[in-house]
Design a protein around this motif. Structure first.
Motif, PDB file in Angstrom:
ATOM      1  N   THR A 132       0.805  -1.222   0.000  1.00  0.00           N
ATOM      2  CA  THR A 132       0.000   0.000   0.000  1.00  0.00           C
ATOM      3  C   THR A 132       0.841   1.277   0.000  1.00  0.00           C
ATOM      4  O   THR A 132       0.422   2.279  -0.570  1.00  0.00           O
ATOM      5  CB  THR A 132      -0.960  -0.001   1.204  1.00  0.00           C
ATOM      6  OG1 THR A 132      -0.232  -0.400   2.357  1.00  0.00           O
ATOM      7  CG2 THR A 132      -2.096  -0.964   0.980  1.00  0.00           C
ATOM      8  N   ASP A 133       2.024   1.235   0.620  1.00  0.00           N
ATOM      9  CA  ASP A 133       2.841   2.455   0.614  1.00  0.00           C
ATOM     10  C   ASP A 133       3.295   2.789  -0.811  1.00  0.00           C
ATOM     11  O   ASP A 133       3.204   3.946  -1.242  1.00  0.00           O
ATOM     12  CB  ASP A 133       4.064   2.276   1.534  1.00  0.00           C
ATOM     13  CG  ASP A 133       3.673   2.368   3.005  1.00  0.00           C
ATOM     14  OD1 ASP A 133       2.765   3.166   3.301  1.00  0.00           O
ATOM     15  OD2 ASP A 133       4.266   1.655   3.824  1.00  0.00           O
ATOM     16  N   VAL A 159      -6.064   4.819   3.109  1.00  0.00           N
ATOM     17  CA  VAL A 159      -6.711   4.153   4.240  1.00  0.00           C
ATOM     18  C   VAL A 159      -6.053   2.798   4.500  1.00  0.00           C
ATOM     19  O   VAL A 159      -5.723   2.457   5.641  1.00  0.00           O
ATOM     20  CB  VAL A 159      -8.229   3.991   3.973  1.00  0.00           C
ATOM     21  CG1 VAL A 159      -8.875   3.123   5.052  1.00  0.00           C
ATOM     22  CG2 VAL A 159      -8.907   5.362   3.910  1.00  0.00           C
ATOM     23  N   SER A 160      -5.822   2.048   3.412  1.00  0.00           N
ATOM     24  CA  SER A 160      -5.227   0.721   3.576  1.00  0.00           C
ATOM     25  C   SER A 160      -3.787   0.798   4.064  1.00  0.00           C
ATOM     26  O   SER A 160      -3.271  -0.137   4.666  1.00  0.00           O
ATOM     27  CB  SER A 160      -5.270  -0.042   2.251  1.00  0.00           C
ATOM     28  OG  SER A 160      -6.603  -0.159   1.839  1.00  0.00           O
ATOM     29  N   ALA A 161      -3.133   1.913   3.763  1.00  0.00           N
ATOM     30  CA  ALA A 161      -1.747   2.081   4.211  1.00  0.00           C
ATOM     31  C   ALA A 161      -1.686   2.622   5.642  1.00  0.00           C
ATOM     32  O   ALA A 161      -0.606   2.943   6.137  1.00  0.00           O
ATOM     33  CB  ALA A 161      -1.003   3.016   3.253  1.00  0.00           C
ATOM     34  N   GLY A 162      -2.852   2.739   6.276  1.00  0.00           N
ATOM     35  CA  GLY A 162      -2.885   3.251   7.639  1.00  0.00           C
ATOM     36  C   GLY A 162      -2.656   4.748   7.716  1.00  0.00           C
ATOM     37  O   GLY A 162      -2.181   5.273   8.713  1.00  0.00           O
ATOM     38  N   LYS A 163      -2.929   5.428   6.609  1.00  0.00           N
ATOM     39  CA  LYS A 163      -2.709   6.877   6.568  1.00  0.00           C
ATOM     40  C   LYS A 163      -4.026   7.623   6.434  1.00  0.00           C
ATOM     41  O   LYS A 163      -4.123   8.615   5.713  1.00  0.00           O
ATOM     42  CB  LYS A 163      -1.795   7.227   5.394  1.00  0.00           C
ATOM     43  CG  LYS A 163      -0.392   6.656   5.532  1.00  0.00           C
ATOM     44  CD  LYS A 163       0.426   6.849   4.268  1.00  0.00           C
ATOM     45  CE  LYS A 163       1.838   6.299   4.469  1.00  0.00           C
ATOM     46  NZ  LYS A 163       2.588   6.198   3.224  1.00  0.00           N
ATOM     47  N   ALA A 164      -5.032   7.105   7.108  1.00  0.00           N
ATOM     48  CA  ALA A 164      -6.363   7.705   6.989  1.00  0.00           C
ATOM     49  C   ALA A 164      -6.357   9.171   7.402  1.00  0.00           C
ATOM     50  O   ALA A 164      -7.140   9.967   6.887  1.00  0.00           O
ATOM     51  CB  ALA A 164      -7.366   6.915   7.830  1.00  0.00           C
ATOM     52  N   SER A 165      -5.445   9.528   8.295  1.00  0.00           N
ATOM     53  CA  SER A 165      -5.410  10.916   8.757  1.00  0.00           C
ATOM     54  C   SER A 165      -4.990  11.870   7.634  1.00  0.00           C
ATOM     55  O   SER A 165      -5.228  13.069   7.715  1.00  0.00           O
ATOM     56  CB  SER A 165      -4.433  11.043   9.929  1.00  0.00           C
ATOM     57  OG  SER A 165      -3.132  10.664   9.506  1.00  0.00           O
TER      58      SER A 165
END
Lengths: 174, 44
Positions: A132-133, A159-165
């Motif tokens: 995802t990155d 979102v999948s990369a954990g970067k929803a913020s």
């Protein structure tokens, strides 16, 4: 129920000369405009029976098969033409992607010009591979390419990369 | 009762945008033209 008896097949008899190529392309174009992909494949075949290496006919047939969801057929067709100097690399990569042969698909894109279509497919492959990155990075490259609804996939990758913020900021600058 | 609504995460939507890049070639030059085709009877 009795079958319809008055249906006349419209195929020409074998004594007639083959139709001119430009007539076939006119018919082919009409089928394409009407999204009649099965018919388009048949007409492309007619062209290829007269001119077996006609690039436009080959491209039409490959695309019509893909649009008709016959990915396996499209792929074997691409393989059968691999000796001709016709670049079907993107189409091949897309078919492999659809078959979930993700590494092969990715390999197929390697060395290609990194235009927007290549980048879009690359991003979709990376997403499915869970990278995802890397996927986010590719969508960032597409940020200014004005591709409609590409931001939907960009958000998904963030979102999948954990970067929803980062989604809000990313959408504002899209 | 009833319990309060709660938000739950869902899988993000991914569109197959590469599909739109699979395009037919332009056949304009390969088609019959200007030879009194069916349509040209209407546009003359």
């Amino acid at each position: 129920m009795a079958p319809k008896s008055k249906e006349k097949p419209k195929t020409p008899t074998s004594s007639q000369p083959p139709p001119a190529i430009e007539d076939l392309f006119t018919t082919l174009d009409r089928h394409i405009q009407r999204s009649e992909y099965e018919q388009a494949v048949k007409v492309a075949d007619q062209v290829l029976s007269i001119a077996p290496a006609d690039e436009d006919a080959i491209r039409c047939k490959v695309v019509a098969l893909v649009k008709d969801d016959k990915i396996d057929d499209a792929l074997s067709l691409i393989h059968s033409f691999h000796k001709l100097p016709i670049d079907l690399g993107f189409q091949k990569a897309y078919c492999l992607y659809r078959q979930n042969k993700l590494d092969e698909a990715f390999e197929c894109l390697r060395g290609r010009e990194r235009d927007s279509e290549t980048l879009l497919l690359e991003a979709q492959i990376l997403y499915r591979l869970g990278k995802t990155d890397a996927c986010v990075d590719v969508y960032r490259k597409l940020q200014n390419s004005q591709i409609e609804t590409a931001e939907v996939n960009f958000v998904a990758s963030l979102v999948s990369a954990g970067k929803a913020s980062q989604v809000k900021g990313a959408l504002e600058s899209w | 009762f009833p319990p309060a609504f709660q938000s739950i995460p869902r899988n993000p939507i991914v569109l197959d945008l590469a599909y739109n890049c699979i395009e037919f070639p332009v056949l304009e030059e390969r088609m019959k033209k200007g030879r009194g085709g069916f349509m040209s009877r209407f546009f003359r």
